[in-house]
Scaffold this active site. Sequence first.
Site: not given
Length: 418
Positions: A160, A331, A372
Amino acid sequence: MTTNPDEILSYQPLASNNVVSANPHIPSVSASAVLGESASMPDDVPICKGHDFNTPPPSDKDIMDSIMESMLTTGFQATNLGKAVEEIKRMRKWRLSDTPWKAGDDESLRDPAVRSKIRARIFFAYTSNQISCGQREVIKFLAQHKMIDVIVTTAGGIEEDIIKCFEPTYMGDFKLSGKELRKKGINRIGNLLVPNKNYCKFEDWVGPLISKMHDEQDAAFLEQAKEIAANDGQSDEPLKPFAYTPSEFIARLGKEIDNEDSVLYWAQKNDIPVFCPALTDGSVGDMIYFHSYKRPGFVLDIARDIRRINDLSVQSHASGQIIIGGGLVKHHTCNANLMRNGADFSVYINTGHEFDGSDGGASPDEAISWGKIRINAKPVKVCADATIVFPLIVSQTFAKDLEEWKESTKGCVCWLDD
């Protein structure tokens, strides 16, 4: 600004000799329940107070600055918005010199002057709707001025951006009939409209480029095969990769489009890698699919990309992540930072909730449990529409000190060997 609920809230029942509980006209149990004594608030707990429009801002600030500063003490998501601004300021300001060198550390990092020139690597991730809407211009600003180091997005976030270089996206309405739009060949993204012809122009442009890159891939393979054959099938050097990675493919799109309105143009110009592990999940995938019938064999090497993004994380003395939206981009970015035992600075902006166990709705604290985000970090999640809050955040961070940032980061690297 941090507060610990355990330190603030404690229920204290009224003493039996208290003037209230001793009042015979009030049941003692009710007096104790309704009018119980409260603990004193710690001196450093901020007071809830919003922006006062009756008070003119200081001479060195405009009204937007004053409103944004008041967000921290407004409460609810306004406070989280204010915290996000502070977290991004910290990730941009960090230098290795903030951490003293100690025995056992790398000797090459001992010099304070060297340490002062090593900054945090900033990972910036967003879902495709951020390019569909006017957020594209905000993201382009970050890439144009090289204020981010790594981009992670989805297939729509790639195509896009290119499509808008050919044809615009139009304003519509959330309530427009899907049935009627389908008859007219118009696609709806929320309250935005994208005519089918926009995708047709993209496909007309990218199809020949895929064929050209296929030619280059095959030529590289044949050249290597000839070298090995000339050496009786032996090679003293590791085989050279002959297929493009998705990030190399994306960089090529940015180079070929040669349009300063494009995020991808500025990313490739400023050597900012753009990762998209699901590149085939959109119009690019459609074109690769069609191409495979005409000419099978075009390959995108995703294995080298996972090595590349994970190495960028590992080879960071500190890392920050700004993630708009959930799903794959969230993620993939967090998982890369897991490779270095977590990001030091994190800001999430999304409307996901964690009750269904989705990664998109998972809180920063859940990411800490996976490694994380580092356990000593102070991550922030803003639960809000990013089209509203992210331009506000940028106005108080990246756009606030553009020239100062450029000057302060001259000669800076994220890893000593960069």
